[in-house]
Design a protein around this motif. Structure first.
Motif, PDB file in Angstrom:
ATOM      1  N   THR A   1       6.859 -11.055  62.116  1.00  0.00           N
ATOM      2  CA  THR A   1       5.788 -11.167  61.107  1.00  0.00           C
ATOM      3  C   THR A   1       5.188  -9.939  60.433  1.00  0.00           C
ATOM      4  O   THR A   1       5.258  -9.429  59.355  1.00  0.00           O
ATOM      5  CB  THR A   1       5.038 -12.498  61.129  1.00  0.00           C
ATOM      6  N   HIS A   2       4.440  -9.317  61.577  1.00  0.00           N
ATOM      7  CA  HIS A   2       3.576  -7.990  61.186  1.00  0.00           C
ATOM      8  C   HIS A   2       4.356  -6.930  61.462  1.00  0.00           C
ATOM      9  O   HIS A   2       3.951  -5.980  61.072  1.00  0.00           O
ATOM     10  CB  HIS A   2       2.509  -8.311  61.996  1.00  0.00           C
ATOM     11  N   HIS A   3       5.564  -7.233  62.053  1.00  0.00           N
ATOM     12  CA  HIS A   3       6.326  -5.690  62.186  1.00  0.00           C
ATOM     13  C   HIS A   3       5.754  -4.795  62.977  1.00  0.00           C
ATOM     14  O   HIS A   3       5.745  -3.599  62.906  1.00  0.00           O
ATOM     15  CB  HIS A   3       6.901  -5.298  61.121  1.00  0.00           C
ATOM     16  N   GLN A   4       4.979  -5.305  64.141  1.00  0.00           N
ATOM     17  CA  GLN A   4       4.281  -4.239  65.107  1.00  0.00           C
ATOM     18  C   GLN A   4       4.836  -4.746  66.452  1.00  0.00           C
ATOM     19  O   GLN A   4       5.323  -5.875  66.858  1.00  0.00           O
ATOM     20  CB  GLN A   4       2.529  -4.975  65.009  1.00  0.00           C
ATOM     21  N   PRO A   5       4.835  -3.724  67.251  1.00  0.00           N
ATOM     22  CA  PRO A   5       5.322  -3.690  68.598  1.00  0.00           C
ATOM     23  C   PRO A   5       4.574  -4.481  69.533  1.00  0.00           C
ATOM     24  O   PRO A   5       3.398  -4.649  69.419  1.00  0.00           O
ATOM     25  CB  PRO A   5       5.437  -2.348  69.041  1.00  0.00           C
ATOM     26  N   ILE A   6       5.497  -5.317  70.154  1.00  0.00           N
ATOM     27  CA  ILE A   6       4.600  -6.386  71.179  1.00  0.00           C
ATOM     28  C   ILE A   6       5.169  -5.960  72.704  1.00  0.00           C
ATOM     29  O   ILE A   6       4.620  -6.691  73.418  1.00  0.00           O
ATOM     30  CB  ILE A   6       5.153  -7.768  70.765  1.00  0.00           C
ATOM     31  N   PHE A   7       6.011  -5.063  72.851  1.00  0.00           N
ATOM     32  CA  PHE A   7       5.761  -4.547  74.412  1.00  0.00           C
ATOM     33  C   PHE A   7       4.887  -4.042  75.078  1.00  0.00           C
ATOM     34  O   PHE A   7       3.936  -3.666  74.207  1.00  0.00           O
ATOM     35  CB  PHE A   7       7.144  -3.641  74.575  1.00  0.00           C
ATOM     36  N   PRO A   8       4.695  -4.285  76.257  1.00  0.00           N
ATOM     37  CA  PRO A   8       3.464  -3.905  77.006  1.00  0.00           C
ATOM     38  C   PRO A   8       3.496  -2.285  76.913  1.00  0.00           C
ATOM     39  O   PRO A   8       4.012  -1.744  77.826  1.00  0.00           O
ATOM     40  CB  PRO A   8       3.584  -4.309  78.221  1.00  0.00           C
ATOM     41  N   GLN A   9       2.690  -1.848  76.028  1.00  0.00           N
ATOM     42  CA  GLN A   9       2.226  -0.385  75.978  1.00  0.00           C
ATOM     43  C   GLN A   9       1.767   0.150  77.280  1.00  0.00           C
ATOM     44  O   GLN A   9       2.338   1.433  77.889  1.00  0.00           O
ATOM     45  CB  GLN A   9       1.639   0.013  74.857  1.00  0.00           C
ATOM     46  N   TRP A  10       0.960  -0.536  77.871  1.00  0.00           N
ATOM     47  CA  TRP A  10       0.145  -0.090  79.016  1.00  0.00           C
ATOM     48  C   TRP A  10       1.166   0.274  80.245  1.00  0.00           C
ATOM     49  O   TRP A  10       0.862   1.071  81.032  1.00  0.00           O
ATOM     50  CB  TRP A  10      -0.896  -0.918  79.500  1.00  0.00           C
ATOM     51  N   LEU A  11       2.140  -0.670  80.086  1.00  0.00           N
ATOM     52  CA  LEU A  11       3.200  -0.392  81.393  1.00  0.00           C
ATOM     53  C   LEU A  11       4.004   0.748  81.134  1.00  0.00           C
ATOM     54  O   LEU A  11       4.418   1.346  82.032  1.00  0.00           O
ATOM     55  CB  LEU A  11       3.965  -1.695  81.389  1.00  0.00           C
ATOM     56  N   THR A  12       4.461   0.633  79.801  1.00  0.00           N
ATOM     57  CA  THR A  12       5.520   1.858  79.599  1.00  0.00           C
ATOM     58  C   THR A  12       4.647   3.380  79.957  1.00  0.00           C
ATOM     59  O   THR A  12       5.352   4.467  80.305  1.00  0.00           O
ATOM     60  CB  THR A  12       5.933   1.801  78.298  1.00  0.00           C
ATOM     61  N   VAL A  13       3.346   3.214  79.526  1.00  0.00           N
ATOM     62  CA  VAL A  13       2.695   4.536  79.627  1.00  0.00           C
ATOM     63  C   VAL A  13       2.563   5.075  81.268  1.00  0.00           C
ATOM     64  O   VAL A  13       2.698   5.981  81.552  1.00  0.00           O
ATOM     65  CB  VAL A  13       1.459   4.332  79.043  1.00  0.00           C
ATOM     66  N   ILE A  14       2.017   4.092  81.855  1.00  0.00           N
ATOM     67  CA  ILE A  14       2.256   4.210  83.264  1.00  0.00           C
ATOM     68  C   ILE A  14       3.372   4.753  83.953  1.00  0.00           C
ATOM     69  O   ILE A  14       3.534   5.513  84.922  1.00  0.00           O
ATOM     70  CB  ILE A  14       1.579   2.941  84.092  1.00  0.00           C
ATOM     71  N   LEU A  15       4.414   3.973  83.464  1.00  0.00           N
ATOM     72  CA  LEU A  15       5.746   4.381  84.215  1.00  0.00           C
ATOM     73  C   LEU A  15       5.941   5.913  83.579  1.00  0.00           C
ATOM     74  O   LEU A  15       6.634   6.553  84.325  1.00  0.00           O
ATOM     75  CB  LEU A  15       6.760   3.341  83.483  1.00  0.00           C
ATOM     76  N   LEU A  16       5.784   6.235  82.483  1.00  0.00           N
ATOM     77  CA  LEU A  16       5.898   7.439  82.057  1.00  0.00           C
ATOM     78  C   LEU A  16       5.191   8.373  82.720  1.00  0.00           C
ATOM     79  O   LEU A  16       5.745   9.457  83.183  1.00  0.00           O
ATOM     80  CB  LEU A  16       5.482   7.668  80.535  1.00  0.00           C
ATOM     81  N   CYS A  17       4.048   8.197  82.889  1.00  0.00           N
ATOM     82  CA  CYS A  17       3.029   9.052  83.759  1.00  0.00           C
ATOM     83  C   CYS A  17       3.598   9.315  85.297  1.00  0.00           C
ATOM     84  O   CYS A  17       3.868  10.367  85.752  1.00  0.00           O
ATOM     85  CB  CYS A  17       1.589   8.673  83.810  1.00  0.00           C
TER      86      CYS A  17
END
Length: 1499
Positions: free
Chosen positions: A1009-1025
């Motif tokens: 509906t809002h076309h906003q990402p719903i994936f857990p951004q905090w998790l992906t950022v931690i994995l990237l770090c």
């Protein structure tokens, strides 16, 4: 003659040899004992526990073959046990008997008889015995067990190696005190001799007395030695019935292990076993508490072992035995007497007490001075407690035994610590054995050979140097060949060195047969042996239909060696043709010396005329040592080699190849270390050569070595990858000279390039040449010399290759048309020339290795593989390019191929001193990169998959999956962050919601509906770090550290590696045609005509492989040998100059000086005491003389002789060495009485004579206790020819003495003899036995000894001489059962002239002629013969007649030889050289000596 109490005490205190009462059982009684001793010693000694299979076998074999003794009838004894219980006559209580033993037996008597009441049963005590953690072997066996069974148990089932020496230690069984220094010297020496010679030490096994001393010596050695030094085998033979706490050893199926508790306080009259012995044999006679049971079995076992033969390395020796005596009592004296009587050498340790000191005190005296009174004095000093129990009869017996012991000085050695230069017991023991061996009579040089065999078997080169290789004996080199073989096989490098120092020449030693024998006796554990067996197995499989060939032939060895050296070498040993197959003189696998069959000595005698088939015997021995990884042996042999640089490099190559296949890590490391040592030796010798003469040294590098498979030193070094050798300055200078060809190395590179571009400049002198001929000649010769130089060919090829790459790049980027242009055609032509060059390199075979081997060698080079890959890829691209539909794919393939051609430039740059090492570093770092990529892939894939799964749902496009998982994750490392990792830059315009757009990635998980990402951004950022932390910081820094480590490691050896790899490029361009591609096709056409059409074979250029003329090669090798000797001397000098070596030398010298000072102090004090005692005696005599003179003068007369004192002769100093004083032998005036006739044990009987010391021999001397000596007259088959037996009460009255008694001559050559109580008396005195003995007649028994001699002549008929004197030959005979030869004489039948023995070897037709020869002969002796069969009433007298044939053409001599025939098959007859060492009876040798003196001949 001893009291019973003393007899018991003596048997309890002493262990010994005993008297051999009967022959040991035949070996055939025991199954599987007929195997050779070598097979017995191959079993490795088990260290602690048997495995289950061995235990089962032992538990089965021992009860079947070994028995114990058990009392089966209880007879109550009048004595009680220590606990007050009723015991049987056997010593055991009623409870310790079997049930059958205590039941009433009506048929048995009440008197206990061990022969009837003791029965053998299967033993129930054997296995492992444990003393507080130490595990040993033990067994309980019957005293009647055959020695062969016991020996089989020890060697086969206990796993003991067959000994090289048997040391029987005997002495006091009670604790005694020894001086601390003497105790230390004894312990150290005993263990040293056992450990170095591989000996067995046999003792009584108890924890008391001398056995305890031996055990503590072994314990000290075990605690201070390493595992590699091996263990000392110490066998304790004790009486089972006297062992305390033996109940814990009993187990019917064997104890594995049995715990034994030593309880010395509660042992009572029993003894505990010594925990430091390795094996125990517990002898059982069915009794309890009775000592001395083991003496008989021990004596038989020791005799049996000493008769065994040990074979090692083709040399067989009988196991020698020596008796070592410490302290001791009456039983020890009997042990020493028995040992000396049986020819066993004894070492008596002076200072240990009692019997040992008594013998040591009198050993230096003449026999005449060893009197009853002297022995009585010594006994009073050393046997103070027991002296009162010594009767006169016992003292006389001791005197007689000690006289007999001292008389055989060659078997008696007195060890005096600190005196006579003796410092070590081990040296005294071995010297005693060698001295005893020297005293034995042997034919020829057998005596010296036997001594050398013993020294080699003991591995005591110090004894060989001091005792055998002396001025007394000059060894011929050929006489050392058998011992050399044994030393090689047994890996005894010190003996090999000793033999070489004493003149052994390897060129004469190494024959085809010797080499084959050595390879057949390779160490079975070495890798080369396994490879050789594989070759033999493969050959048998291929030739299954052909009869089997002999086990190992030299072409089999050559096949394995070629695998190790490389295919570039020729076989070292060619395969023999059927017509000239080498003769094999040796039977396989056993060779013995001095035994029946073929021997090593006969091998060398028969092969002495053979020409060694190998061109370099030293090389053959060196290879044999190297393939077994025998470092010391290889170094000694290498020092004898002539082609030493090539030999060292070949050894390095062989060792490195073997180390690759060796599974044992330690052995592999040892091989690599030894390979490195030989490489350093090659460098050292080459450095010496290069310093002397650079040109000759470089000739050594490229000289074709026929001995090493027609290869060169440089080739061997390259194949062995000896980088240190190749990087040597001299070799690099040689490679530089090859690189510049005929050009001078001083030319600058800019001059070379300038002349390449404008070759007319060559005529201007811009380029200088090394040889003056091209320098002087103008025109074509200078051009040819310039363009044939490898450096010019290299740079021309670089220019050509760069031109090819430029043209290739131009076509790919600018001129790639649908139809090939002329530029593209030129590229095709250029590539064809490159293909032709690669084919030339592949087919170039100057060493004739074959196409298959050359292909393997070609493809082993990485750059050749890269060339082939580039060419094949070009062909693939060209194929696609020529197909219209695949034009673009063809261009892509060719573009990739361009990269491969560019990588080829790295090989070209390796010649550069600047870029070459860097390229090597890059190659090494590439390995690190591959390992790093494995670690990186783990993180990249794990992060990429997790990120892709979290962000994207069901992505089905494979290419976008790869981008998301691998590509984006990889780019993240370098800072390019994923677009949607945190949702900040999320935009639907940049992604495809359904993943249908092939050019956009699929959108991440978002709200519809809002076309906003719903994936857990905090998790992906931690994995990237976390991902960046581990990859950017950890892994990349790890890679940098790996590069740094690799750089530091490689940087140290980069220069060596570059110099080593530089050779390959130089060799490549040295043999490359001078024209660069594509003009190289002209050279290829020229080669095609030469090789294919004209059939001219390819040859390697002399500049890299040169075959010299024989004279030039011999001179070069001699020069190399001379400089090798300089190198070895420099090495020795440098080692001596090392501080560590200097400190060690100074320390050893100080120790030596301390020992010498201590010895001098002890020796000086003893000598001073002796001198003072002598001085006191002389002063006393002088005082008495003066007193007599004064008294006589007072009386006014001249005095009478009655009261005059007599000066006593000066005594021999006790410090003299009795063993070496040959003036004090039986020739002493005081020892002139008959000796053999007084031996205590009468021959071939059990009769023991009454002991008669020297001083009591004459009948005139009073001997009160000699009133009733034993009487013995043996019965014989020929009763008609012998006197009646008679007895002490019934003398032979019918015999007339001192006259002719019918046909029997009863007259003595010495005149009238006395007749007492009807019996004649021996004119030479008492013998200790009355009666006729085993002789035929009372009184004189006359014999005739004809001594038939002739001159020994050589092949030319000339008389042989030794020390100027002529050499005689004598006719001797020998019976099969006798060990000695004899003169062909003896007793005569009544009325006959010829002796019976002579008639047995002479045909009857010649008897009358021989009688006439006897009548014409010369009488050399007539009189009494000191024979062991003589008695008080019967003796032998002989008449010796010399019959000499001075002329070899004498008719009578020819007739005699033709009539020599033995009627008895057990009788042998021969002509023997007259020498004092021949094994002849003593009496006959004395006669022979008189004959030699008569003719002035050698003796």
């Amino acid at each position: 003659m001893e009291p019973s109490a003393l007899t018991k005490a003596g048997s309890k205190q002493e262990e010994g040899f005993g008297v051999q009462s009967r022959r040991v059982a035949d070996l055939g009684l025991v199954p599987n004992l007929r195997r050779s001793n070598s097979s017995l010693c191959r079993n490795r000694r088990s260290q602690y526990l048997f495995n289950s299979c061995e235990k089962e076998n032992l538990s089965t074999w021992i009860p079947e073959n070994i028995k114990k003794k058990q009392c089966i009838y209880f007879v109550e004894s009048s004595k009680l046990s220590d606990a007050g219980k009723v015991v049987c006559e056997c010593g055991y209580t009623r409870e310790q008997h079997l049930e059958e033993a205590i039941k009433p037996h009506g048929l048995l008597s009440n008197e206990w008889d061990p022969k009837k009441h003791v029965q053998e049963m299967p033993t129930d005590a054997f296995g492992d015995i444990v003393f507080t953690g130490l595990s040993q072997k033990y067994v309980r066996l019957s005293q009647d067990t055959p020695s062969c069974v016991t020996y089989q148990l020890m060697t086969q089932h206990w796993g003991l190696d067959v000994p090289n020496l048997l040391i029987s230690v005997t002495g006091g069984a009670k604790d005694f005190n020894m001086k601390p220094r003497l105790k230390s010297v004894f312990r150290r020496g005993l263990v040293k001799v056992a450990q170095t010679t591989g000996a067995w030490i046999i003792t009584g096994g108890s924890h008391t007395g001398v056995m305890k001393q031996v055990g503590e010596a072994v314990r000290d050695f075990s605690l201070s030695s390493s595992y590699n030094e091996g263990e000392v085998v110490t066998i304790g033979i004790a009486t089972w019935g006297t062992v305390h706490n033996r109940e814990g050893l009993v187990h019917p199926t064997g104890s594995f292990p049995a715990e034994y508790i030593m309880d010395e306080e509660g042992q009572g009259h029993l003894t505990c076993l010594d925990s430091n012995h390795s094996h125990f044999i517990l002898v059982d006679d069915g009794t309890h508490g009775r000592y001395g049971v083991e003496i008989s079995l021990r004596s038989k076992l020791e005799k049996f072992i000493s008769e065994q033969t040990k074979e090692r390395g083709g040399v067989a020796i009988k196991i020698p035995i020596v008796c070592v005596v410490l302290e001791g009592g009456p039983g020890t004296l009997q042990t020493i007497y028995n040992a000396i009587t049986h020819g066993t050498p004894c070492v008596v340790v002076e200072g240990s007490g009692r019997v040992a000191d008594v013998i040591a005190q009198v050993a230096s005296l003449p026999i005449s001075e060893i009197t009853i009174s002297l022995i009585q004095q010594k006994l009073a000093v050393f046997f103070q407690e027991l002296f009162d129990t010594f009767t006169e009869c016992r003292i006389v017996e001791w005197t007689k035994k000690i006289q007999d012991i001292v008389r055989r000085r060659q078997l008696l050695t007195i060890f005096r610590e600190g005196k006579d230069g003796q410092q070590d017991v081990d040296v005294a023991i071995l010297q005693a054995l060698l001295k005893a061996s020297r005293s034995h009579d042997h034919f020829g040089h057998e005596n010296w050979d036997h001594q050398l065999k013993l020294a080699v078997a003991w591995n005591r080169v110090d004894i060989a140097r001091s005792e055998i290789f002396t001025d007394e004996r000059q060894w011929k080199p050929s006489e050392l060949h058998p011992m050399m073989t044994a030393a090689l096989i047994s890996n005894k490098p010190e003996f090999v060195k000793l033999f070489l120092e004493n003149g052994l020449r390897l060129k004469e030693f190494v024959t085809w047969d010797t080499l084959l024998y050595l390879y057949k006796n390779l160490d079975p554990s070495c890798l080369f042996h396994c490879k050789l067996q594989k070759v033999l197995a493969e050959e048998l499989e291929r030739a299954a239909y052909v009869p089997p060939v002999p086990a190992v032939q030299m072409h089999h060895v050559a096949q394995v060696l070629r695998e190790l050296l490389g295919d570039f070498t020729q076989p070292l040993y060619p395969r023999p043709r059927s017509s000239d197959r080498p003769r094999l003189l040796l039977p396989v696998p056993h060779i013995r010396i001095n035994v029946q069959g073929v021997s090593l000595r006969s091998l060398y005698k028969r092969s002495s005329g053979h020409v060694t088939f190998t061109m370099d015997p030293v090389r053959d021995l060196l290879i044999w040592a190297i393939v077994q990884n025998r470092r010391e042996l290889a170094e000694i042999i290498w020092a004898q080699s002539q082609d030493c640089i090539a030999a060292a490099l070949a050894c390095s190559k062989i060792l490195k190849e073997l180390s690759k296949e060796e599974e044992d890590t330690d052995s592999s490391e040892e091989m690599l270390v030894l390979a490195d040592q030989f490489e350093h030796r090659a460098i050292g010798v080459f450095t010496e050569c290069y310093r002397k003469d650079e040109e000759r040294a470089q000739k050594l590098l490229i000289r074709v070595s026929e001995a090493w498979g027609k290869t060169t030193c440089l080739q061997l070094a390259l194949e062995a990858k000896d980088m240190k050798f190749v990087s040597h300055g001299g070799i690099q200078a040689f490679l530089t000279k090859v690189w510049w060809g005929q050009l001078s190395v001083d030319n600058g590179l800019w001059r070379v390039i300038l002349c390449m571009l404008a070759f007319p400049l060559l005529s201007t002198g811009l380029i200088s040449f090394r040889d003056r001929r091209p320098q002087a000649v103008r025109g074509l010769a200078r051009v040819r010399a310039f363009f044939n130089a490898p450096v010019v060919i290299f740079h021309l090829n670089i220019l050509s290759y760069f031109s090819f790459l430029c043209l290739f790049a131009y076509v790919l980027m600018v001129d790639f048309q649908p139809s090939p242009s002329w530029c593209e055609h030129l590229i095709y032509f250029w590539l064809f020339s490159l293909v032709c060059e690669e084919l030339r390199q592949l087919l170039y075979d100057p060493d004739e290795c074959g196409l298959a081997k050359m292909a393997v060698l070609y493809f082993s080079d990485f750059w050749n593989k890269l060339d082939i890959a580039a060419i094949l890829l070009f062909i693939a691209g060209l194929t696609c390019r020529l197909i219209p539909g695949l034009l673009y794919p063809g261009r892509i393939v060719l573009s990739l191929d361009f990269i491969m051609f560019c990588l080829r430039l790295m090989h070209i740059f390796t010649v550069s001193k600047t870029l070459g090492p860097k390229i090597i570093i890059v190659k090494r770092m590439m390995k690190d990169v591959f390992f790093f990529l494995f670690l990186l892939a783990v993180w990249v894939v794990s992060f990429g998959v997790a990120k892709q799964a979290i962000l994207i749902h069901n992505e089905s496009r494979v290419d976008w999956i790869f981008r998301g998982v691998v590509y984006q994750s990889y780019l993240t490392i370098f800072g390019q962050m994923p677009t949607y990792i945190d949702g900040v830059n999320f935009s639907l315009d940049q992604c495809s919601p359904n993943g249908t757009d092939p050019y956009k990635p699929k959108c991440p998980e978002s709200d519809s509906t809002h076309h906003q990402p719903i994936f857990p951004q905090w998790l992906t950022v931690i994995l990237l770090c976390l991902y960046l932390l581990f990859t950017n910081i950890l892994l990349l820094n790890l890679l940098i550290a790996m590069f740094n480590y690799t750089f530091q490691q490689v940087q140290e050896h980069t220069d060596q590696i570059w110099k080593f790899q530089r050779h390959d490029l130089i060799e490549e361009y040295h043999g490359r045609p001078p024209a660069p591609p594509p003009f190289i096709l002209l050279s290829h056409l020229h080669l095609f005509i030469k090789r294919v059409i004209l059939k001219i074979p390819a040859k390697r250029h002399k500049q890299l492989k040169n075959k010299l003329e024989k004279n030039e090669e011999a001179a070069l090798l001699s020069w190399e040998i001379y400089l090798k000797e300089n190198y070895l001397q420099n090495i020795q000098y440098q080692q001596k100059q090392r501080p560590e070596q200097k400190i060690q030398d100074i320390s050893s010298r100080v120790d030596t000086m301390v020992d010498l000072l201590e010895m001098d102090r002890l020796k000086g004090s003893g000598s001073m005491e002796q001198r003072l005692a002598s001085l006191e005696e002389q002063v006393a005599q002088t005082t008495r003389a003066l007193h007599w003179v004064v008294k006589t003068l007072r009386n006014g007369g001249l005095g009478s002789e009655e009261g005059a004192p007599t000066l006593a002769p000066q005594k021999v100093l006790e410090g003299q060495d009795p063993e070496l004083d040959r003036g004090q032998k039986a020739e002493d005036l005081g020892d002139a009485y008959h000796i053999n006739a007084r031996h205590l044990l009468y021959p071939n009987s059990t009769v023991v004579r009454f002991p008669v010391p020297n001083e009591k021999v004459p009948w005139e001397t009073e001997f009160l206790i000699y009133d009733d000596p034993p009487f013995y007259s043996a019965d014989r088959k020929d009763k008609d020819l012998m006197d009646p037996t008679g007895d002490t009460l019934d003398p032979p009255l019918s015999i007339t003495f001192n006259a002719m008694d019918g046909f029997i001559d009863r007259q003595s050559h010495h005149g009238i003899y006395m007749v007492r109580k009807g019996f004649p008396l021996n004119p030479m005195g008492r013998t200790g036995l009355r009666g006729r003995g085993s002789l035929s007649r009372f009184g004189p028994n006359h014999t005739l000894q004809p001594v038939v001699t002739r001159w020994r002549r050589n092949q030319d008929g000339a008389i042989c001489r030794r020390s100027i004197k002529k050499v005689l030959e004598v006719l001797v005979v020998k019976h099969a059962l006798s060990e000695h030869w004899a003169l062909p004489g003896g007793s005569q039948e009544p009325g006959e002239v010829l002796p019976r023995k002579l008639k047995q070897v002479l045909q009857k037709e010649f008897w009358p002629s021989f009688k006439s020869l006897l009548e014409q002969g010369t009488q050399v002796y007539k009189g009494y013969v000191d024979d062991p069969r003589n008695t008080d009433n019967a003796w032998i007298e002989t008449l010796a007649v010399s019959i000499h044939f001075p002329d070899q053409s004498s008719v009578e001599l020819k007739r005699l030889n033709s009539h020599l025939h033995t009627s008895d098959p057990g009788m042998s007859v021969r002509w023997q050289v007259v020498d004092k060492r021949i094994p002849l009876y003593t009496n006959h040798k004395a006669i022979l000596q008189k004959v030699a003196a008569l003719f002035g001949a050698h003796y």
